[in-house]
Design a protein around this motif. Structure first.
Motif, PDB file in Angstrom:
ATOM      1  N   ASN A 109       0.828  -1.178   0.029  1.00 28.47           N
ATOM      2  CA  ASN A 109       0.091  -0.100  -0.022  1.00 28.47           C
ATOM      3  C   ASN A 109       0.853   1.300   0.057  1.00 28.47           C
ATOM      4  O   ASN A 109       1.488   1.600   1.029  1.00 28.47           O
ATOM      5  N   THR A 110       0.840   2.050  -1.120  1.00 29.86           N
ATOM      6  CA  THR A 110       1.945   3.125  -1.238  1.00 29.86           C
ATOM      7  C   THR A 110       1.454   4.005  -2.107  1.00 29.86           C
ATOM      8  O   THR A 110       0.261   3.965  -2.478  1.00 29.86           O
ATOM      9  N   ASN A 111       2.282   5.036  -2.537  1.00 24.67           N
ATOM     10  CA  ASN A 111       1.859   5.943  -3.707  1.00 24.67           C
ATOM     11  C   ASN A 111       2.881   6.210  -4.601  1.00 24.67           C
ATOM     12  O   ASN A 111       4.012   5.734  -4.389  1.00 24.67           O
ATOM     13  N   SER A 139      -6.119  -0.884  -5.905  1.00 21.73           N
ATOM     14  CA  SER A 139      -6.768  -1.825  -4.708  1.00 21.73           C
ATOM     15  C   SER A 139      -5.548  -1.891  -3.421  1.00 21.73           C
ATOM     16  O   SER A 139      -4.247  -1.728  -3.732  1.00 21.73           O
ATOM     17  N   MET A 140      -6.150  -1.923  -2.430  1.00 21.31           N
ATOM     18  CA  MET A 140      -5.259  -1.887  -1.275  1.00 21.31           C
ATOM     19  C   MET A 140      -5.382  -3.118  -0.355  1.00 21.31           C
ATOM     20  O   MET A 140      -6.324  -3.753  -0.042  1.00 21.31           O
ATOM     21  N   LYS A 141      -4.260  -3.496   0.092  1.00 23.07           N
ATOM     22  CA  LYS A 141      -4.447  -4.593   1.231  1.00 23.07           C
ATOM     23  C   LYS A 141      -5.222  -4.112   2.402  1.00 23.07           C
ATOM     24  O   LYS A 141      -5.026  -3.017   2.749  1.00 23.07           O
ATOM     25  N   PRO A 142      -6.071  -4.847   3.161  1.00 23.52           N
ATOM     26  CA  PRO A 142      -6.353  -6.416   2.894  1.00 23.52           C
ATOM     27  C   PRO A 142      -7.375  -6.637   1.724  1.00 23.52           C
ATOM     28  O   PRO A 142      -7.947  -7.937   1.961  1.00 23.52           O
ATOM     29  N   GLN A 143      -7.763  -5.786   0.835  1.00 16.76           N
ATOM     30  CA  GLN A 143      -8.788  -6.272  -0.233  1.00 16.76           C
ATOM     31  C   GLN A 143      -8.150  -7.190  -1.113  1.00 16.76           C
ATOM     32  O   GLN A 143      -6.973  -7.337  -1.387  1.00 16.76           O
ATOM     33  N   PRO A 144      -8.900  -8.271  -1.119  1.00 17.84           N
ATOM     34  CA  PRO A 144      -8.674  -9.513  -1.995  1.00 17.84           C
ATOM     35  C   PRO A 144      -8.168  -9.337  -3.522  1.00 17.84           C
ATOM     36  O   PRO A 144      -7.066 -10.129  -4.004  1.00 17.84           O
ATOM     37  N   GLU A 145      -8.310  -8.125  -4.384  1.00 24.35           N
ATOM     38  CA  GLU A 145      -8.185  -7.851  -5.470  1.00 24.35           C
ATOM     39  C   GLU A 145      -6.429  -7.917  -5.476  1.00 24.35           C
ATOM     40  O   GLU A 145      -5.776  -8.233  -6.551  1.00 24.35           O
ATOM     41  N   ILE A 146      -5.841  -7.199  -4.722  1.00 23.45           N
ATOM     42  CA  ILE A 146      -4.443  -6.977  -4.883  1.00 23.45           C
ATOM     43  C   ILE A 146      -3.887  -8.330  -4.551  1.00 23.45           C
ATOM     44  O   ILE A 146      -2.425  -8.601  -5.267  1.00 23.45           O
ATOM     45  N   ILE A 172      -1.852  -9.667   6.988  1.00 25.65           N
ATOM     46  CA  ILE A 172      -1.824 -11.110   6.994  1.00 25.65           C
ATOM     47  C   ILE A 172      -3.113 -11.984   6.822  1.00 25.65           C
ATOM     48  O   ILE A 172      -3.293 -12.757   6.201  1.00 25.65           O
ATOM     49  N   LEU A 173      -4.187 -11.681   7.537  1.00 26.93           N
ATOM     50  CA  LEU A 173      -5.382 -11.901   7.614  1.00 26.93           C
ATOM     51  C   LEU A 173      -5.872 -11.682   6.203  1.00 26.93           C
ATOM     52  O   LEU A 173      -6.750 -12.948   5.791  1.00 26.93           O
ATOM     53  N   GLY A 174      -5.838 -10.977   5.542  1.00 29.00           N
ATOM     54  CA  GLY A 174      -6.353 -10.784   4.028  1.00 29.00           C
ATOM     55  C   GLY A 174      -5.786 -11.729   3.215  1.00 29.00           C
ATOM     56  O   GLY A 174      -6.641 -12.344   2.517  1.00 29.00           O
ATOM     57  N   ALA A 175      -4.325 -12.146   3.409  1.00 29.33           N
ATOM     58  CA  ALA A 175      -3.897 -13.101   2.438  1.00 29.33           C
ATOM     59  C   ALA A 175      -4.328 -14.598   2.859  1.00 29.33           C
ATOM     60  O   ALA A 175      -4.601 -15.466   2.242  1.00 29.33           O
ATOM     61  N   SER A 176      -4.316 -14.567   4.273  1.00 28.38           N
ATOM     62  CA  SER A 176      -4.943 -16.042   4.714  1.00 28.38           C
ATOM     63  C   SER A 176      -6.223 -16.324   4.294  1.00 28.38           C
ATOM     64  O   SER A 176      -6.465 -17.704   4.027  1.00 28.38           O
ATOM     65  N   ARG A 177      -7.029 -15.316   4.386  1.00 27.46           N
ATOM     66  CA  ARG A 177      -8.531 -15.698   3.903  1.00 27.46           C
ATOM     67  C   ARG A 177      -8.348 -16.224   2.382  1.00 27.46           C
ATOM     68  O   ARG A 177      -9.249 -16.991   2.049  1.00 27.46           O
ATOM     69  N   LEU A 178      -7.494 -16.062   1.593  1.00 29.83           N
ATOM     70  CA  LEU A 178      -7.609 -16.416   0.365  1.00 29.83           C
ATOM     71  C   LEU A 178      -6.544 -17.630   0.080  1.00 29.83           C
ATOM     72  O   LEU A 178      -6.412 -18.304  -1.022  1.00 29.83           O
ATOM     73  N   GLY A 179      -6.081 -18.124   1.227  1.00 25.26           N
ATOM     74  CA  GLY A 179      -5.447 -19.482   1.300  1.00 25.26           C
ATOM     75  C   GLY A 179      -4.027 -19.360   1.137  1.00 25.26           C
ATOM     76  O   GLY A 179      -3.147 -20.392   1.162  1.00 25.26           O
ATOM     77  N   TRP A 180      -3.407 -18.243   1.149  1.00 28.61           N
ATOM     78  CA  TRP A 180      -1.920 -17.955   1.371  1.00 28.61           C
ATOM     79  C   TRP A 180      -1.325 -18.422   2.577  1.00 28.61           C
ATOM     80  O   TRP A 180      -1.955 -18.509   3.755  1.00 28.61           O
ATOM     81  N   GLN A 181      -0.149 -18.916   2.517  1.00 27.80           N
ATOM     82  CA  GLN A 181       0.897 -18.880   3.899  1.00 27.80           C
ATOM     83  C   GLN A 181       1.218 -17.602   4.081  1.00 27.80           C
ATOM     84  O   GLN A 181       1.392 -16.691   3.266  1.00 27.80           O
ATOM     85  N   THR A 182       1.621 -17.440   5.200  1.00 25.47           N
ATOM     86  CA  THR A 182       1.949 -16.074   5.792  1.00 25.47           C
ATOM     87  C   THR A 182       3.058 -16.129   6.794  1.00 25.47           C
ATOM     88  O   THR A 182       3.017 -17.094   7.582  1.00 25.47           O
TER      89      THR A 182
END
Length: 204
Positions: A109-111, A139-146, A172-182
């Motif tokens: 998440n940056t500019n 799109s920004m974390k934790p949105q799934p699109e990013i 971290i939770l945003g990625a975990s909900r999509l099945g990622w290892q974190t």
């Protein structure tokens, strides 16, 4: 668990940043105190829009100049805004060790101003096959699109085989909900040890 790609957050993972550096410099040409500046920038909708790419740098810095009552030029303010980073060499070295064995990505998440500055100031960005920046992908974390954009940029890998490192639990939770290892990089976490727990190549 098989890992096919490793993705890093940028701020507080590869680059440390300190807004107080900016506030102290701006205070030399502003009647506001650093505390007042921090309050004005906290949860600021225009700053959020800048990180989402909905506001351009040309629009943002005159706005920020008014917000902070800064007496210098927009270009001077951009330098104050951008020059707040310092590298985290031990973590960068770990990325360099992994790069010959795994495709790497940055998810941040940056500019625009921060990335233009950081990519010109630090050479380690070349280690990363994919660089997923919120202002570019809208799109920004934790949105799934990013996170999904990162997977596509890495060749469409399975999220179960993607490892993501971030210092913020919500991301971290945003990625975990999509099945990622974190790996949640809290201050007490040793990143080398955390990576070694996945038996990754290149860390010997």
């Amino acid at each position: 668990m098989k890992i096919s790609a490793v993705c890093f957050d940028l701020g507080k993972v590869l680059l440390h940043f300190d807004w107080q550096i900016m506030f102290r410099r701006v205070a030399l040409k502003s009647p506001l105190s650093p505390e007042q500046m921090a309050a004005g920038m906290s949860n600021n909708k225009t700053i959020l829009a800048y990180e989402l790419g909905a506001v351009t740098s040309r629009e943002f810095f005159p706005y920020l100049r008014r917000l902070l009552r800064y007496g210098g030029t927009p270009s001077e303010l951009r330098a104050c805004f951008s020059e707040i980073f310092s590298p985290m060499p031990e973590h960068i070295a770990l990325a360099a060790a992994l790069a010959p064995h795994y495709p790497l990505a940055i998810i941040s998440n940056t500019n625009h101003a921060h990335i233009v500055y950081a990519e010109s100031a630090y050479s380690f960005f070349s280690l990363f096959r994919a660089r997923i920046y919120s202002h570019q992908v809208k799109s920004m974390k934790p949105q799934p699109e990013i996170y999904r954009t990162a997977l596509v940029s890495l060749g469409g890998i399975d999220p179960l085989e993607a490892l993501f490192i971030d210092d913020l639990e919500t991301n971290i939770l945003g990625a975990s909900r999509l099945g990622w290892q974190t790996i949640h990089l809290r201050p007490d976490v040793d990143l080398r040890q955390a990576l070694a727990s996945y038996e990754l190549k290149g860390l010997d």
